[in-house]
Design a protein around this motif. Structure first.
Motif, PDB file in Angstrom:
ATOM      1  N   GLU A 270      57.267  73.101  55.258  1.00  0.00           N
ATOM      2  CA  GLU A 270      56.758  74.416  54.915  1.00  0.00           C
ATOM      3  C   GLU A 270      55.500  74.712  55.720  1.00  0.00           C
ATOM      4  O   GLU A 270      54.868  73.819  56.293  1.00  0.00           O
ATOM      5  CB  GLU A 270      56.479  74.483  53.409  1.00  0.00           C
ATOM      6  N   SER A 271      55.127  75.959  55.743  1.00  0.00           N
ATOM      7  CA  SER A 271      54.012  76.377  56.602  1.00  0.00           C
ATOM      8  C   SER A 271      52.715  75.676  56.219  1.00  0.00           C
ATOM      9  O   SER A 271      51.948  75.259  57.092  1.00  0.00           O
ATOM     10  CB  SER A 271      53.834  77.902  56.511  1.00  0.00           C
ATOM     11  N   ARG A 272      52.491  75.508  54.915  1.00  0.00           N
ATOM     12  CA  ARG A 272      51.235  74.846  54.531  1.00  0.00           C
ATOM     13  C   ARG A 272      51.241  73.368  54.911  1.00  0.00           C
ATOM     14  O   ARG A 272      50.197  72.797  55.239  1.00  0.00           O
ATOM     15  CB  ARG A 272      50.992  75.012  53.033  1.00  0.00           C
ATOM     16  N   ASP A 273      52.431  72.746  54.897  1.00  0.00           N
ATOM     17  CA  ASP A 273      52.509  71.349  55.308  1.00  0.00           C
ATOM     18  C   ASP A 273      52.329  71.223  56.808  1.00  0.00           C
ATOM     19  O   ASP A 273      51.688  70.273  57.292  1.00  0.00           O
ATOM     20  CB  ASP A 273      53.859  70.753  54.889  1.00  0.00           C
ATOM     21  N   ARG A 288      50.521  58.786  55.886  1.00  0.00           N
ATOM     22  CA  ARG A 288      51.719  58.762  55.050  1.00  0.00           C
ATOM     23  C   ARG A 288      51.443  59.573  53.787  1.00  0.00           C
ATOM     24  O   ARG A 288      50.372  59.432  53.180  1.00  0.00           O
ATOM     25  CB  ARG A 288      52.077  57.326  54.683  1.00  0.00           C
ATOM     26  N   LYS A 289      52.375  60.393  53.410  1.00  0.00           N
ATOM     27  CA  LYS A 289      52.246  61.158  52.176  1.00  0.00           C
ATOM     28  C   LYS A 289      53.627  61.556  51.688  1.00  0.00           C
ATOM     29  O   LYS A 289      54.607  61.532  52.448  1.00  0.00           O
ATOM     30  CB  LYS A 289      51.376  62.393  52.385  1.00  0.00           C
ATOM     31  N   ARG A 290      53.695  61.914  50.414  1.00  0.00           N
ATOM     32  CA  ARG A 290      54.964  62.328  49.815  1.00  0.00           C
ATOM     33  C   ARG A 290      54.939  63.840  49.605  1.00  0.00           C
ATOM     34  O   ARG A 290      53.965  64.387  49.087  1.00  0.00           O
ATOM     35  CB  ARG A 290      55.201  61.617  48.491  1.00  0.00           C
ATOM     36  N   LEU A 291      55.999  64.475  50.035  1.00  0.00           N
ATOM     37  CA  LEU A 291      56.113  65.913  49.845  1.00  0.00           C
ATOM     38  C   LEU A 291      57.570  66.263  49.559  1.00  0.00           C
ATOM     39  O   LEU A 291      58.466  65.416  49.625  1.00  0.00           O
ATOM     40  CB  LEU A 291      55.584  66.679  51.063  1.00  0.00           C
ATOM     41  N   HIS A 292      57.801  67.535  49.237  1.00  0.00           N
ATOM     42  CA  HIS A 292      59.140  67.994  48.883  1.00  0.00           C
ATOM     43  C   HIS A 292      59.630  68.983  49.935  1.00  0.00           C
ATOM     44  O   HIS A 292      58.863  69.844  50.403  1.00  0.00           O
ATOM     45  CB  HIS A 292      59.152  68.648  47.505  1.00  0.00           C
ATOM     46  N   MET A 293      60.903  68.829  50.326  1.00  0.00           N
ATOM     47  CA  MET A 293      61.515  69.700  51.314  1.00  0.00           C
ATOM     48  C   MET A 293      62.874  70.159  50.797  1.00  0.00           C
ATOM     49  O   MET A 293      63.503  69.489  49.971  1.00  0.00           O
ATOM     50  CB  MET A 293      61.676  68.969  52.653  1.00  0.00           C
ATOM     51  N   ILE A 294      63.319  71.308  51.313  1.00  0.00           N
ATOM     52  CA  ILE A 294      64.607  71.881  50.920  1.00  0.00           C
ATOM     53  C   ILE A 294      65.667  71.369  51.881  1.00  0.00           C
ATOM     54  O   ILE A 294      65.633  71.662  53.083  1.00  0.00           O
ATOM     55  CB  ILE A 294      64.562  73.415  50.930  1.00  0.00           C
ATOM     56  N   ILE A 295      66.613  70.583  51.361  1.00  0.00           N
ATOM     57  CA  ILE A 295      67.706  70.031  52.160  1.00  0.00           C
ATOM     58  C   ILE A 295      69.020  70.509  51.556  1.00  0.00           C
ATOM     59  O   ILE A 295      69.319  70.207  50.391  1.00  0.00           O
ATOM     60  CB  ILE A 295      67.666  68.487  52.185  1.00  0.00           C
ATOM     61  N   HIS A 296      69.803  71.270  52.353  1.00  0.00           N
ATOM     62  CA  HIS A 296      71.095  71.783  51.897  1.00  0.00           C
ATOM     63  C   HIS A 296      70.954  72.541  50.581  1.00  0.00           C
ATOM     64  O   HIS A 296      71.770  72.396  49.659  1.00  0.00           O
ATOM     65  CB  HIS A 296      72.113  70.656  51.740  1.00  0.00           C
ATOM     66  N   GLY A 297      69.880  73.322  50.488  1.00  0.00           N
ATOM     67  CA  GLY A 297      69.667  74.137  49.295  1.00  0.00           C
ATOM     68  C   GLY A 297      69.143  73.372  48.097  1.00  0.00           C
ATOM     69  O   GLY A 297      69.022  73.942  47.008  1.00  0.00           O
ATOM     70  N   GLU A 298      68.769  72.130  48.278  1.00  0.00           N
ATOM     71  CA  GLU A 298      68.287  71.300  47.169  1.00  0.00           C
ATOM     72  C   GLU A 298      66.896  70.778  47.511  1.00  0.00           C
ATOM     73  O   GLU A 298      66.662  70.283  48.623  1.00  0.00           O
ATOM     74  CB  GLU A 298      69.244  70.136  46.924  1.00  0.00           C
ATOM     75  N   ARG A 299      65.995  70.901  46.555  1.00  0.00           N
ATOM     76  CA  ARG A 299      64.622  70.432  46.761  1.00  0.00           C
ATOM     77  C   ARG A 299      64.560  68.936  46.462  1.00  0.00           C
ATOM     78  O   ARG A 299      64.860  68.499  45.357  1.00  0.00           O
ATOM     79  CB  ARG A 299      63.657  71.187  45.844  1.00  0.00           C
ATOM     80  N   ARG A 300      64.191  68.140  47.464  1.00  0.00           N
ATOM     81  CA  ARG A 300      64.184  66.683  47.342  1.00  0.00           C
ATOM     82  C   ARG A 300      62.834  66.138  47.791  1.00  0.00           C
ATOM     83  O   ARG A 300      62.118  66.766  48.585  1.00  0.00           O
ATOM     84  CB  ARG A 300      65.295  66.051  48.188  1.00  0.00           C
ATOM     85  N   SER A 318      61.708  59.902  55.171  1.00  0.00           N
ATOM     86  CA  SER A 318      62.752  59.136  54.488  1.00  0.00           C
ATOM     87  C   SER A 318      62.941  59.691  53.081  1.00  0.00           C
ATOM     88  O   SER A 318      61.973  60.057  52.405  1.00  0.00           O
ATOM     89  CB  SER A 318      62.379  57.654  54.425  1.00  0.00           C
ATOM     90  N   ASP A 319      64.198  59.752  52.680  1.00  0.00           N
ATOM     91  CA  ASP A 319      64.549  60.311  51.369  1.00  0.00           C
ATOM     92  C   ASP A 319      63.958  59.429  50.273  1.00  0.00           C
ATOM     93  O   ASP A 319      64.279  58.246  50.164  1.00  0.00           O
ATOM     94  CB  ASP A 319      66.067  60.386  51.229  1.00  0.00           C
ATOM     95  N   ALA A 320      63.072  60.008  49.469  1.00  0.00           N
ATOM     96  CA  ALA A 320      62.418  59.271  48.393  1.00  0.00           C
ATOM     97  C   ALA A 320      62.814  59.788  47.020  1.00  0.00           C
ATOM     98  O   ALA A 320      62.130  59.512  46.035  1.00  0.00           O
ATOM     99  CB  ALA A 320      60.890  59.341  48.562  1.00  0.00           C
ATOM    100  N   GLU A 321      63.934  60.542  46.976  1.00  0.00           N
ATOM    101  CA  GLU A 321      64.348  61.102  45.692  1.00  0.00           C
ATOM    102  C   GLU A 321      64.693  59.993  44.699  1.00  0.00           C
ATOM    103  O   GLU A 321      64.220  59.990  43.559  1.00  0.00           O
ATOM    104  CB  GLU A 321      65.551  62.019  45.904  1.00  0.00           C
ATOM    105  N   ALA A 322      65.519  59.037  45.183  1.00  0.00           N
ATOM    106  CA  ALA A 322      65.879  57.924  44.292  1.00  0.00           C
ATOM    107  C   ALA A 322      64.649  57.103  43.942  1.00  0.00           C
ATOM    108  O   ALA A 322      64.484  56.641  42.810  1.00  0.00           O
ATOM    109  CB  ALA A 322      66.938  57.046  44.966  1.00  0.00           C
ATOM    110  N   LEU A 323      63.756  56.932  44.945  1.00  0.00           N
ATOM    111  CA  LEU A 323      62.537  56.179  44.678  1.00  0.00           C
ATOM    112  C   LEU A 323      61.650  56.907  43.679  1.00  0.00           C
ATOM    113  O   LEU A 323      61.056  56.287  42.793  1.00  0.00           O
ATOM    114  CB  LEU A 323      61.790  55.953  46.000  1.00  0.00           C
ATOM    115  N   GLU A 324      61.572  58.233  43.822  1.00  0.00           N
ATOM    116  CA  GLU A 324      60.749  58.995  42.886  1.00  0.00           C
ATOM    117  C   GLU A 324      61.321  58.924  41.470  1.00  0.00           C
ATOM    118  O   GLU A 324      60.581  58.775  40.495  1.00  0.00           O
ATOM    119  CB  GLU A 324      60.659  60.444  43.354  1.00  0.00           C
ATOM    120  N   VAL A 325      62.665  59.009  41.385  1.00  0.00           N
ATOM    121  CA  VAL A 325      63.290  58.865  40.066  1.00  0.00           C
ATOM    122  C   VAL A 325      63.028  57.475  39.504  1.00  0.00           C
ATOM    123  O   VAL A 325      62.708  57.305  38.322  1.00  0.00           O
ATOM    124  CB  VAL A 325      64.805  59.152  40.175  1.00  0.00           C
TER     125      VAL A 325
END
Length: 736
Positions: A270-273, A288-300, A318-325
């Motif tokens: 995103e623009s702010r990132d 290194r930091k964690r942020l959220h991005m829209i991938i295939h219409g899904e925020r991960r 790297s996809d951290a959705e499973a890690l975040e869960v």
């Protein structure tokens, strides 16, 4: 030597062509005459020809015409061939000169040149390289005179040249360490390898070219590797534009190819990132930091790593959705565990890798009486130990520093540790130190003061029970669920004359029974005992019985199931008890016989006395009524005494009869309405004589309104009579 035609030869060719034409004309004439003579309509005066003759003449004339044209074309071709041959001869002479000059140049250049024709045959064109073998066969065996890596590099470049026709230039090294510039080229149908000593600018250029090729290969390899990674990778140039991305990034932005990404500058951030990315990467460390991005219409959720590369930056996501869960679940689980640990009685303290306190529960605060504010400041392990030592809450040790170092060795050895602390205040603490996966330590403190006291009490109780069991006259044996003897006392061995050493070997019930059969061989009793001890059943009931041994001893036995599936077997010598029991039975029988005699006597005497008493009472009443004649005062007094004494005696006799009725079990109350005054009057009449003799006055008071009750009148009179008689016996004379 090339063929060169001269004028004589040309004249000869023309002569041959002219002769051929004359022969052709003669043949045509002969053919015409033959046709004319064979025509039936020929006429000497008529010059007209027949149609057949005309056709033949036309064919012959056409053939002659075409032959003339062919001859003319042939003459022109011969003239052109002579000219082309002269030009080819001149060009060949020129090429021979150029080839000789080129060979002279090649031979003069300090290099080694090998050529391969289209059949793959190799030839040595020049050899001015000192470190190379002289013959072509040895020269083509590159590992014999080049270093191993250089020989492989040269072979790889030659293979590429033969397969794809691409040239290259690089530097190799001979076995002696000399630098050699190698150049592969393809020209026409031939391939060339040129080797020469690398020096000066050529050496530097060749080395730079080799480095460029290595770097290019590394870049291609790295990009191929990045393309296979499942994480998103893309690069920004110094202007912040995307200049490369891997396949995962292309798929993430829903693009069809990398060119589409570069053309449209498809950004995931995103623009702010993107604004937070550094503009000048000089001196900037990877972040290194964690942020959220829209991938295939899904925020991960993604873990973004920004790496500075001179004027560019590389971004790895790297996809951290499973890690975040998982982290969320871990946080919830940790909170639940901490909540659970707060409610357990065991004191728990957890320290991190840096030996600072990260968690403690309420039991820990209560156990050591620590200040919560101190613990919330996350003190070091040593600080808490020093605080407890100053408070006198640690065990006495000769060298505290060494004791503390030994306690903290778990951070280094990563081994569990267990210890018992006996504190000066009398408490006993059981410590367990467990290493944690994150490099920290978890300490668990159990206040075992009460448990140790209970264990001491239990051991004392067991010892008392052991001594009690050993001193019992009753033989006791406990058999385990497997049928083997677990516990016995000396009386058990003594009753059956068994060896204690043999019993200590945990004999089976069958072996014990076989040893006891020497004194008692009744199968039925031993079968019951064996089934009770060794048989597995859903319900187990106590069984027992008696054994009369051959020596006259009577043994009472009992099998009692225990809660742990064991069986308690007891034996007791009841020989003396049986003797006493038999004596008691005989005595009881004698007493029962005497009682029967007594009852018979009472019944007989009572009935025998009642008849004369009834007569006495009847005659006394008859005399008192003066039906037989008048009585003086003295006679009336005597008759009154006789009447009263007779009634008293009758009452006693009736009581004796009641006792007999009670002993016989046939006594019953006769309940009927009676007047209270009559009951009292009857009882007073029975004790009147006693009152006179004891000089005691009797005063009767009945509450107004009490007249009639339901009762057995005779039994109520007996009760009042007995109570009043007892009261007279305990009263003083002249009392009321």
């Amino acid at each position: 030597m090339a063929y060169e035609p001269d004028d004589a030869q040309s004249a000869n060719i023309f002569r041959q062509l002219a002769g051929l034409m004359l022969v052709s004309v003669a043949c045509v004439g002969i053919l015409t005459i033959a046709l004319s003579s064979g025509t039936p309509s020929a006429n000497a005066q008529n010059w007209a020809l027949a149609p057949r003759t005309l056709v033949v003449l036309a064919v012959v004339g056409g053939a002659f015409f075409f032959m003339s044209i062919a001859v003319a074309l042939l003459l022109r071709a011969v003239r052109d061939a002579r000219r082309f041959e002269r030009e080819a001869a001149n060009e060949a002479n020129h090429l021979r000169g150029d080839l000789a000059a080129a060979e002279m140049v090649i031979q003069a250049e300090p290099a080694l040149v090998i050529a391969w024709d289209h059949h793959g045959a190799a030839s040595l064109l020049a050899h001015n390289l000192s470190d190379a073998p002289q013959d072509i066969d040895t020269l083509l065996r590159f590992p014999t005179w080049l270093q191993a890596d250089s020989a492989k590099l040269l072979t790889d470049h030659l293979d590429t040249m033969f397969r794809f026709g691409t040239g290259s230039m690089f530097v190799i090294r001979s076995a002696s360490g000399a630098s050699i510039e190698a150049a592969c080229r393809v020209h026409g149908s031939r391939a060339y390898l040129k080797l020469r000593d690398a020096a000066g600018e050529r050496l530097r250029f060749a080395e730079l070219q080799q480095k460029y090729q290595v770097l290019s290969q590394d870049t291609r390899s790295n990009r191929a590797l990045l393309d296979t990674l499942p994480m998103l990778v893309w690069f920004h140039d110094e202007d912040g534009m995307i200049d490369w991305a891997n396949k995962a990034y292309v798929e993430a932005v829903d693009a069809s190819s990398l060119d589409d990404v570069l053309e449209a500058q498809l950004e995931l951030l995103e623009s702010r990132d993107r604004a937070a990315l550094p503009n000048d990467m000089d001196g900037v460390a990877p972040t290194r930091k964690r942020l959220h991005m829209i991938i295939h219409g899904e925020r991960r959720a993604f873990d973004l790593v920004v790496v500075p590369l001179d004027k560019r930056i590389a971004l790895f996501a790297s996809d951290a959705e499973a890690l975040e869960v998982a982290e969320g679940e871990l946080s919830r689980q940790s909170a639940a565990n901490e909540g659970t640990l707060d409610r357990v009685s065991t004191a728990v303290a957890i320290f991190g890798r840096d030996q600072h306190l990260t968690f403690y529960n309420e039991a820990y605060v209560s156990l050591w009486n620590l200040d919560a504010q101190l613990l919330d400041s996350k003190p070091r392990d040593t600080e808490i130990l020093d605080h407890l030592r100053n408070a006198g809450a640690l065990p006495d040790s000769g060298n505290y520093r060494k004791w503390r170092e030994r306690l903290l060795e778990g951070y280094r050895t990563r081994m569990p540790h267990e210890d018992w602390w006996h504190l000066p205040n009398g408490r006993s603490i059981h410590l367990r130190a467990e290493p944690r996966p994150d490099g920290g330590m978890a300490y668990l403190y159990d206040d075992v003061t009460e448990r140790l006291a209970l264990e001491r009490g239990y051991n004392e109780m067991i010892n008392v029970q052991r001594e009690t069991l050993d001193n019992l006259a009753e033989g006791v044996a406990v058999f385990a669920p497997d049928g083997r003897i677990r516990l016995f006392n000396p009386s058990f061995a003594q009753i059956w004359n068994l060896s204690t050493d043999a019993l200590e070997k945990k004999l089976h019930i069958e072996e014990v029974i076989n040893a006891c059969r020497a004194l008692y061989d009744d199968t039925s009793a031993w079968t019951q005992i064996h089934q009770s001890v060794a048989t597995i059943a859903d319900t187990r009931e106590p069984v027992g019985g008696q054994m009369t041994r051959s020596d006259g001893t009577v043994i009472a036995w009992t099998c009692i199931p225990l809660p742990d599936s064991a069986t308690l077997l007891t034996f007791i010598d009841i020989t003396d008890q049986m003797r006493v029991e038999r004596a008691l039975i005989e005595r009881t029988e004698a007493l029962e016989a005497a009682d029967r005699l007594k009852n018979d006597f009472v019944s007989h005497v009572s009935y025998e006395l009642r008849t004369p008493l009834t007569n006495i009472i009847g005659f006394s009443e008859l005399l008192r009524n003066e039906r037989t004649g008048p009585l003086n005062e003295k006679q009336r007094e005597y008759l009154g005494d006789i009447h009263v004494s007779s009634n008293t005696l009758l009452t006693i006799v009736n009581d004796i009869l009641d006792l007999a009725t009670i002993d016989a079990g046939a006594f019953a109350l006769s309940r009927e309405p009676v007047f209270i005054a009559d009951i009292i009057e009857g009882a007073v009449l029975g004790i009147r004589e006693k009152l006179d003799r004891a000089r005691i006055q009797l005063q009767v008071q009945v509450e107004p309104g009490i007249n009639e009750v339901v009762a057995d009148a005779n039994r109520m009179k007996q009760v009042l009579f007995n109570l009043l008689s007892n009261a007279i016996g305990f009263s003083h004379p002249d009392s009321k």
